[in-house]
Design an enzyme around this catalytic site. Structure first.
Site, PDB file in Angstrom:
ATOM      1  N   ASN A   1      18.467   5.905  -0.817  1.00 42.57           N
ATOM      2  CA  ASN A   1      18.649   5.656  -2.210  1.00 42.57           C
ATOM      3  C   ASN A   1      19.900   6.686  -2.755  1.00 42.57           C
ATOM      4  OD1 ASN A   1      18.684   5.901  -4.962  1.00 42.57           O
ATOM      5  ND2 ASN A   1      16.466   7.034  -5.161  1.00 42.57           N
TER       6      ASN A   1
ATOM      7  N   GLY B   1      14.601  16.601  -2.911  1.00 47.59           N
ATOM      8  CA  GLY B   1      16.031  17.259  -3.160  1.00 47.59           C
ATOM      9  C   GLY B   1      15.843  18.771  -3.074  1.00 47.59           C
TER      10      GLY B   1
ATOM     11  N   GLU C   1      12.442  10.429 -10.564  1.00 50.74           N
ATOM     12  CA  GLU C   1      13.409  10.617 -11.588  1.00 50.74           C
ATOM     13  C   GLU C   1      13.535   9.948 -12.874  1.00 50.74           C
ATOM     14  OE1 GLU C   1      16.642  10.835  -8.537  1.00 50.74           O
ATOM     15  OE2 GLU C   1      15.389  12.358  -7.709  1.00 50.74           O
TER      16      GLU C   1
HETATM   17  O1  G3H Z   1      14.652   8.321  -3.234  1.00 50.25           O
HETATM   18  C1  G3H Z   1      14.859   9.313  -2.614  1.00 50.25           C
HETATM   19  C2  G3H Z   1      14.070  10.477  -2.912  1.00 50.25           C
HETATM   20  O2  G3H Z   1      14.048  10.964  -4.137  1.00 50.25           O
HETATM   21  C3  G3H Z   1      14.407  11.541  -1.854  1.00 50.25           C
HETATM   22  O3  G3H Z   1      15.486  12.304  -2.055  1.00 50.25           O
HETATM   23  P1  G3H Z   1      15.807  13.559  -1.095  1.00 50.25           P
HETATM   24  O4  G3H Z   1      15.876  12.967   0.523  1.00 50.25           O
HETATM   25  O5  G3H Z   1      17.274  14.072  -1.360  1.00 50.25           O
HETATM   26  O6  G3H Z   1      14.503  14.631  -1.287  1.00 50.25           O
END
Ligand code: G3H
Length: 257
Positions: free
Chosen positions: A9, A174, A98
């Site tokens: 993503n 994140g 989000e």
């Molecule tokens: O869609 C992906 C997630 O929100 C994971 O994001 P991240 O790997 O940056 O923690």
């Protein structure tokens, strides 16, 4: 038999030209394998360039990051399922935390978006996850169950045949603090049990449940070691070709391909 899925993503990252360069390199580095499915979700503005660069028949699939529940109309700034299909998308990410937290998406809206995805043959990747406070209050199963029941209300087993669920604890997204497999696996089991209770064991056994939240090349194997975890939804680590290609390679290694 569930084929593992590694989905990247991109969130709000990369221009159309940066995206084309990225996928050209990714297509060279990531060796295609029928044992692991790979999907990327660029921003809407980069879908066309990514689709053209990859070309027809690419082993790398495409996902939208969101959609509007109507097919067309006066919805300024929105993108519909037919538009995503036209740009080569097979998948769409829905209910990302989000979208829920920043844009106020509730389960009832996510349900309408899922209906649009099913109606147009886009395979949804439905995200669910609890906040840190909810986990600490011992409410994880309750929150996940509520999100699933609310967003999947009214759909039949036929609809759910193309569903993928992504368990993404909000506190792990994140932050660099991934859940441990010991924390994630019971939640995956809760999700599978709910699919069995509310739909069927065929749906429960056939639905892929991904883990997402600070997945990296360093920790992906520990998640994929569990039969309950059918892949990963990757954010930050999918933005560099090297790290995303290594995550894909590690997933292929787990399946022996
Ligand atoms: O869609 C992906 C997630 O929100 C994971 O994001 P991240 O790997 O940056 O923690």
């Amino acid at each position: 038999m569930r084929i593992p899925l590694i989905a990247g993503n991109w969130k709000m990252n990369k221009t159309a030209s940066e995206a084309a360069t990225f996928v050209r390199e990714l297509a060279q580095k990531a060796i295609p394998s029928p044992a692991v499915e790979t999907v990327i979700a660029p921003p809407f503005t980069a879908l066309d360039s990514v689709h053209r660069t990859l070309g027809l028949g690419s082993s790398i699939g495409l996902a939208g990051q969101n959609l509007h529940w109507e097919d067309h109309g006066a919805y300024t700034g929105e993108i519909s399922a037919p538009m995503l299909k036209d740009l080569g998308c097979q998948y769409v990410i829905l209910g990302h935390s989000e979208r829920r937290a920043i844009f106020g998406e509730r389960d009832a809206v996510i349900q309408k978006k899922l209906a649009a995805a099913f109606r147009h043959g886009l395979k949804p990747i439905l995200c669910v996850g609890e906040s840190l406070g909810e986990r600490e209050a011992g409410r994880t199963a309750e929150i996940i169950t509520g999100q699933l029941k609310g967003s999947l209300a009214g759909f039949t087993a036929t609809h759910l045949a193309t569903l993928t669920v992504a368990y993404e604890p909000v506190w792990a997204i994140g932050t660099g603090k991934a859940a441990s497999p010991e924390q994630a696996v019971p939640v995956h089991q809760t999700i599978r049990q709910l699919l069995q209770q509310e739909w069927s064991s065929t749906i429960a056994q056939g639905t892929r449940i991904l883990y997402g939240g600070s997945v990296t090349p360093q920790n992906v194997a520990s998640f994929l070691a569990s039969d309950e975890i059918d892949g990963a939804l990757v954010g930050g680590a999918c933005l560099q070709v090297e790290s995303f290609a290594s995550i894909i390679a590690l997933a292929q290694k787990r399946t022996g391909h």
